[in-house]
Design a protein around this motif. Structure first.
Motif, mmCIF file in Angstrom:
data_model
loop_
_atom_site.group_PDB
_atom_site.id
_atom_site.type_symbol
_atom_site.label_atom_id
_atom_site.label_comp_id
_atom_site.label_asym_id
_atom_site.label_seq_id
_atom_site.Cartn_x
_atom_site.Cartn_y
_atom_site.Cartn_z
ATOM 1 N N GLY A 7 -54.806 89.241 33.660
ATOM 2 C CA GLY A 7 -54.971 87.946 33.041
ATOM 3 C C GLY A 7 -56.497 87.699 32.494
ATOM 4 O O GLY A 7 -56.928 88.609 31.963
ATOM 5 N N PRO A 8 -56.975 86.557 32.787
ATOM 6 C CA PRO A 8 -58.154 86.224 32.193
ATOM 7 C C PRO A 8 -59.469 86.946 32.436
ATOM 8 O O PRO A 8 -60.610 87.093 32.017
ATOM 9 C CB PRO A 8 -58.553 84.663 32.388
ATOM 10 C CG PRO A 8 -57.610 84.319 33.579
ATOM 11 C CD PRO A 8 -56.350 85.144 33.364
ATOM 12 N N LEU A 9 -59.205 87.830 33.778
ATOM 13 C CA LEU A 9 -60.254 88.961 33.946
ATOM 14 C C LEU A 9 -60.428 89.791 32.912
ATOM 15 O O LEU A 9 -61.590 90.264 32.901
ATOM 16 C CB LEU A 9 -59.892 89.482 35.421
ATOM 17 C CG LEU A 9 -59.999 88.452 36.585
ATOM 18 C CD1 LEU A 9 -59.398 89.191 37.778
ATOM 19 C CD2 LEU A 9 -61.119 87.673 37.074
ATOM 20 N N ARG A 10 -59.495 90.077 32.367
ATOM 21 C CA ARG A 10 -59.444 91.406 31.333
ATOM 22 C C ARG A 10 -60.638 90.782 29.974
ATOM 23 O O ARG A 10 -61.416 91.438 29.516
ATOM 24 C CB ARG A 10 -58.382 91.625 30.674
ATOM 25 C CG ARG A 10 -57.469 92.486 31.353
ATOM 26 C CD ARG A 10 -56.400 93.231 30.879
ATOM 27 N NE ARG A 10 -55.594 93.879 31.774
ATOM 28 C CZ ARG A 10 -54.459 94.463 31.650
ATOM 29 N NH1 ARG A 10 -53.930 94.315 30.435
ATOM 30 N NH2 ARG A 10 -53.807 95.118 32.610
ATOM 31 N N SER A 11 -60.191 89.510 29.892
ATOM 32 C CA SER A 11 -61.193 88.806 28.760
ATOM 33 C C SER A 11 -62.682 88.799 29.204
ATOM 34 O O SER A 11 -63.548 89.010 28.418
ATOM 35 C CB SER A 11 -60.587 87.434 28.256
ATOM 36 O OG SER A 11 -59.490 87.195 27.737
ATOM 37 N N THR A 13 -64.249 90.629 31.375
ATOM 38 C CA THR A 13 -64.753 91.929 31.594
ATOM 39 C C THR A 13 -64.736 92.893 30.372
ATOM 40 O O THR A 13 -65.571 93.643 30.088
ATOM 41 C CB THR A 13 -64.216 92.624 32.590
ATOM 42 O OG1 THR A 13 -62.835 93.010 32.092
ATOM 43 C CG2 THR A 13 -64.099 92.409 34.083
ATOM 44 N N GLY A 14 -63.827 92.382 29.499
ATOM 45 C CA GLY A 14 -63.709 93.151 28.053
ATOM 46 C C GLY A 14 -63.153 94.537 28.240
ATOM 47 O O GLY A 14 -62.859 95.383 27.217
ATOM 48 N N LYS A 15 -62.405 94.690 29.685
ATOM 49 C CA LYS A 15 -61.809 96.016 29.672
ATOM 50 C C LYS A 15 -60.546 95.873 30.693
ATOM 51 O O LYS A 15 -60.406 94.981 31.631
ATOM 52 C CB LYS A 15 -62.701 96.759 30.383
ATOM 53 C CG LYS A 15 -63.972 97.213 29.740
ATOM 54 C CD LYS A 15 -64.778 97.947 30.526
ATOM 55 C CE LYS A 15 -66.166 98.150 30.237
ATOM 56 N NZ LYS A 15 -67.057 98.951 31.051
ATOM 57 N N LYS A 40 -68.971 86.412 34.570
ATOM 58 C CA LYS A 40 -68.146 85.642 33.869
ATOM 59 C C LYS A 40 -66.650 85.562 34.540
ATOM 60 O O LYS A 40 -65.992 84.587 34.442
ATOM 61 C CB LYS A 40 -68.064 86.194 32.409
ATOM 62 C CG LYS A 40 -69.021 85.777 31.561
ATOM 63 C CD LYS A 40 -68.500 86.365 30.064
ATOM 64 C CE LYS A 40 -69.657 86.354 29.121
ATOM 65 N NZ LYS A 40 -69.524 86.596 27.941
ATOM 66 N N THR A 41 -66.406 86.472 35.692
ATOM 67 C CA THR A 41 -65.319 86.208 36.475
ATOM 68 C C THR A 41 -65.205 85.356 37.500
ATOM 69 O O THR A 41 -64.201 85.180 38.155
ATOM 70 C CB THR A 41 -64.855 87.781 36.851
ATOM 71 O OG1 THR A 41 -65.916 88.188 37.831
ATOM 72 C CG2 THR A 41 -64.891 88.832 35.777
#
Length: 86
Positions: A7-11, A13-15, A40-41
């Protein structure tokens, strides 16, 4: 320790897969290290007072983990952010 994020954790962390190095051996320690590494998480995992939201889900292998569960190197860890909405 390698974590697959969703989910938004990928955004944030960028990975899809990230590495973190917790200082302790519990899921709580892992989440603390994760937020320290990827600030940011934090808004996706905890309330303003730093309390992990109840809807955050951490999977170790195929089992849902609690914050106090032990975790060791080499475990397959998946992290899902808090659910939002109505």
């Amino acid at each position: 320790m390698e974590i697959t994020v969703y989910g938004p954790l990928r955004s944030a962390t960028g990975k899809k897969m990230v590495e973190v190095y917790p200082s302790g051996e519990t899921v709580r320690d892992l989440l603390t290290a994760f937020v320290d590494e990827y600030p940011k998480t934090a808004t996706h995992l905890s309330d303003d007072d730093g309390t992990i939201r109840p809807s955050v889900r951490v999977m170790i292998g195929e089992h849902k983990a609690t914050l106090d569960d032990p975790i060791s190197d080499g475990e397959q860890v998946k992290l899902f952010p808090a659910m939002r909405g109505g």
